[in-house]
Design a protein around this motif. Sequence first.
Motif, PDB file in Angstrom:
ATOM      1  N   ALA A 114       0.844  -1.193   0.000  1.00  0.00           N
ATOM      2  CA  ALA A 114       0.000   0.000   0.000  1.00  0.00           C
ATOM      3  C   ALA A 114       0.878   1.241   0.000  1.00  0.00           C
ATOM      4  O   ALA A 114       2.032   1.210   0.413  1.00  0.00           O
ATOM      5  N   GLU A 115       0.299   2.343  -0.436  1.00  0.00           N
ATOM      6  CA  GLU A 115       1.051   3.593  -0.493  1.00  0.00           C
ATOM      7  C   GLU A 115       1.536   3.992   0.896  1.00  0.00           C
ATOM      8  O   GLU A 115       2.622   4.511   1.051  1.00  0.00           O
ATOM      9  N   THR A 116       0.735   3.714   1.905  1.00  0.00           N
ATOM     10  CA  THR A 116       1.114   4.091   3.259  1.00  0.00           C
ATOM     11  C   THR A 116       2.246   3.240   3.805  1.00  0.00           C
ATOM     12  O   THR A 116       2.870   3.604   4.778  1.00  0.00           O
ATOM     13  N   SER A 117       2.524   2.091   3.191  1.00  0.00           N
ATOM     14  CA  SER A 117       3.609   1.244   3.676  1.00  0.00           C
ATOM     15  C   SER A 117       4.976   1.819   3.324  1.00  0.00           C
ATOM     16  O   SER A 117       5.971   1.356   3.838  1.00  0.00           O
ATOM     17  N   ASN A 118       5.002   2.808   2.438  1.00  0.00           N
ATOM     18  CA  ASN A 118       6.241   3.480   2.041  1.00  0.00           C
ATOM     19  C   ASN A 118       7.259   2.494   1.480  1.00  0.00           C
ATOM     20  O   ASN A 118       8.458   2.660   1.662  1.00  0.00           O
ATOM     21  N   ALA A 119       6.777   1.474   0.794  1.00  0.00           N
ATOM     22  CA  ALA A 119       7.667   0.453   0.258  1.00  0.00           C
ATOM     23  C   ALA A 119       8.107   0.804  -1.157  1.00  0.00           C
ATOM     24  O   ALA A 119       7.289   0.881  -2.056  1.00  0.00           O
ATOM     25  N   ALA A 120       9.399   1.019  -1.313  1.00  0.00           N
ATOM     26  CA  ALA A 120       9.963   1.231  -2.642  1.00  0.00           C
ATOM     27  C   ALA A 120      10.326  -0.129  -3.214  1.00  0.00           C
ATOM     28  O   ALA A 120      10.675  -1.044  -2.489  1.00  0.00           O
ATOM     29  N   GLU A 170      18.431  -0.927 -20.673  1.00  0.00           N
ATOM     30  CA  GLU A 170      18.715  -1.707 -19.479  1.00  0.00           C
ATOM     31  C   GLU A 170      19.243  -0.788 -18.376  1.00  0.00           C
ATOM     32  O   GLU A 170      20.121   0.038 -18.614  1.00  0.00           O
ATOM     33  N   THR A 171      18.708  -0.954 -17.178  1.00  0.00           N
ATOM     34  CA  THR A 171      19.137  -0.127 -16.052  1.00  0.00           C
ATOM     35  C   THR A 171      20.259  -0.809 -15.281  1.00  0.00           C
ATOM     36  O   THR A 171      20.335  -2.022 -15.218  1.00  0.00           O
ATOM     37  N   GLU A 172      21.130   0.004 -14.709  1.00  0.00           N
ATOM     38  CA  GLU A 172      22.194  -0.519 -13.842  1.00  0.00           C
ATOM     39  C   GLU A 172      21.743  -0.501 -12.387  1.00  0.00           C
ATOM     40  O   GLU A 172      22.250  -1.254 -11.569  1.00  0.00           O
ATOM     41  N   ASP A 173      20.810   0.379 -12.087  1.00  0.00           N
ATOM     42  CA  ASP A 173      20.276   0.504 -10.735  1.00  0.00           C
ATOM     43  C   ASP A 173      18.874   1.082 -10.877  1.00  0.00           C
ATOM     44  O   ASP A 173      18.645   1.956 -11.717  1.00  0.00           O
ATOM     45  N   ILE A 174      17.943   0.586 -10.063  1.00  0.00           N
ATOM     46  CA  ILE A 174      16.578   1.101 -10.138  1.00  0.00           C
ATOM     47  C   ILE A 174      15.899   0.968  -8.787  1.00  0.00           C
ATOM     48  O   ILE A 174      16.105  -0.006  -8.064  1.00  0.00           O
ATOM     49  N   VAL A 175      15.147   1.964  -8.437  1.00  0.00           N
ATOM     50  CA  VAL A 175      14.256   1.929  -7.279  1.00  0.00           C
ATOM     51  C   VAL A 175      13.065   2.801  -7.671  1.00  0.00           C
ATOM     52  O   VAL A 175      13.226   3.848  -8.286  1.00  0.00           O
ATOM     53  N   TRP A 176      11.871   2.335  -7.350  1.00  0.00           N
ATOM     54  CA  TRP A 176      10.693   3.077  -7.776  1.00  0.00           C
ATOM     55  C   TRP A 176       9.555   2.885  -6.801  1.00  0.00           C
ATOM     56  O   TRP A 176       9.569   1.971  -5.981  1.00  0.00           O
ATOM     57  N   LYS A 177       8.595   3.775  -6.922  1.00  0.00           N
ATOM     58  CA  LYS A 177       7.464   3.745  -6.012  1.00  0.00           C
ATOM     59  C   LYS A 177       6.211   4.140  -6.775  1.00  0.00           C
ATOM     60  O   LYS A 177       6.236   5.055  -7.586  1.00  0.00           O
ATOM     61  N   GLU A 178       5.148   3.436  -6.485  1.00  0.00           N
ATOM     62  CA  GLU A 178       3.854   3.725  -7.107  1.00  0.00           C
ATOM     63  C   GLU A 178       2.958   4.376  -6.061  1.00  0.00           C
ATOM     64  O   GLU A 178       2.900   3.927  -4.916  1.00  0.00           O
ATOM     65  N   TYR A 179       2.274   5.431  -6.467  1.00  0.00           N
ATOM     66  CA  TYR A 179       1.327   6.126  -5.608  1.00  0.00           C
ATOM     67  C   TYR A 179      -0.061   5.946  -6.219  1.00  0.00           C
ATOM     68  O   TYR A 179      -0.506   6.786  -7.017  1.00  0.00           O
ATOM     69  N   PRO A 180      -0.766   4.856  -5.886  1.00  0.00           N
ATOM     70  CA  PRO A 180      -2.040   4.542  -6.548  1.00  0.00           C
ATOM     71  C   PRO A 180      -3.114   5.621  -6.379  1.00  0.00           C
ATOM     72  O   PRO A 180      -3.857   5.899  -7.316  1.00  0.00           O
ATOM     73  N   ILE A 200       3.740   7.467 -10.643  1.00  0.00           N
ATOM     74  CA  ILE A 200       4.915   6.612 -10.442  1.00  0.00           C
ATOM     75  C   ILE A 200       6.144   7.510 -10.439  1.00  0.00           C
ATOM     76  O   ILE A 200       6.279   8.391 -11.294  1.00  0.00           O
ATOM     77  N   VAL A 201       7.027   7.263  -9.476  1.00  0.00           N
ATOM     78  CA  VAL A 201       8.321   7.940  -9.430  1.00  0.00           C
ATOM     79  C   VAL A 201       9.373   6.835  -9.439  1.00  0.00           C
ATOM     80  O   VAL A 201       9.324   5.919  -8.626  1.00  0.00           O
ATOM     81  N   PHE A 244      18.546   9.140 -13.491  1.00  0.00           N
ATOM     82  CA  PHE A 244      17.372   9.846 -14.006  1.00  0.00           C
ATOM     83  C   PHE A 244      16.230   9.648 -13.019  1.00  0.00           C
ATOM     84  O   PHE A 244      16.115   8.584 -12.409  1.00  0.00           O
ATOM     85  N   ILE A 245      15.412  10.676 -12.879  1.00  0.00           N
ATOM     86  CA  ILE A 245      14.223  10.603 -12.048  1.00  0.00           C
ATOM     87  C   ILE A 245      13.027  10.712 -12.985  1.00  0.00           C
ATOM     88  O   ILE A 245      12.820  11.749 -13.615  1.00  0.00           O
ATOM     89  N   LEU A 246      12.274   9.622 -13.063  1.00  0.00           N
ATOM     90  CA  LEU A 246      11.087   9.570 -13.909  1.00  0.00           C
ATOM     91  C   LEU A 246       9.873   9.852 -13.032  1.00  0.00           C
ATOM     92  O   LEU A 246       9.691   9.229 -11.997  1.00  0.00           O
ATOM     93  N   GLU A 247       9.052  10.795 -13.457  1.00  0.00           N
ATOM     94  CA  GLU A 247       7.783  11.101 -12.782  1.00  0.00           C
ATOM     95  C   GLU A 247       6.697  11.064 -13.847  1.00  0.00           C
ATOM     96  O   GLU A 247       6.701  11.894 -14.764  1.00  0.00           O
TER      97      GLU A 247
END
Length: 184
Positions: free
Chosen positions: A62-68, A84-94, A99-100, A177-180
């Motif tokens: 869930a969004e409130t879990s703050n889980a990336a 292809e990414t070398e490193d990635i972390v992302w989060k969805e805000y339903p 998405i960031v 890069f920061i994708l929003e």
Amino acid sequence: MPDRSGFAKLPNRTPYAYNYQMIIVRSGFIAVAVVVASVFTACGDNRENGNANGQKTSERPAETSNAARTNVEELGVLVKVPYETEDIVWKEYPTKKKIVAIMRFAAADANKIVAEAGGTPENTGVAVESWFPEELIAQAEMSGDNALKGVSYPATAFYQEPYAVGKITRVEGSDYFILEVLAK
């Protein structure tokens, strides 16, 4: 004393004593089987490393879990990831339909993203969040304003329905890069 089969005869006891001994032995075997089964069950399906398509939407954090998240295949179901990414972390805000994603590409791919972006580049700043990579958090802290400086471009190469509005920002002095992106 052994009989003809080569096995020793049990002492002359009542049938109840023999049955009681067999119950104890069988219970021990059952207890061992239960322990072994629970160990194998505990080592079973780890969905974080498994197939993203097998994960139900009700199991998403869930969004409130703050889980990336760090699974590029799972992100690829929601938006296009052209290189292809070398490193990635992302989060969805339903609830915000947003998405960031923080992605690091090889230098050659990073330059291709910028060249293919089109549109008018804009100098911008992006506020740092606690789930960003440590390297970017440190960079923002060194600047003193808790924001990452960079150049933003339209995120056209990343759009996939319903996410069709947004920007991609190349963090100054890096291949991050920061994708929003937002849903229409």
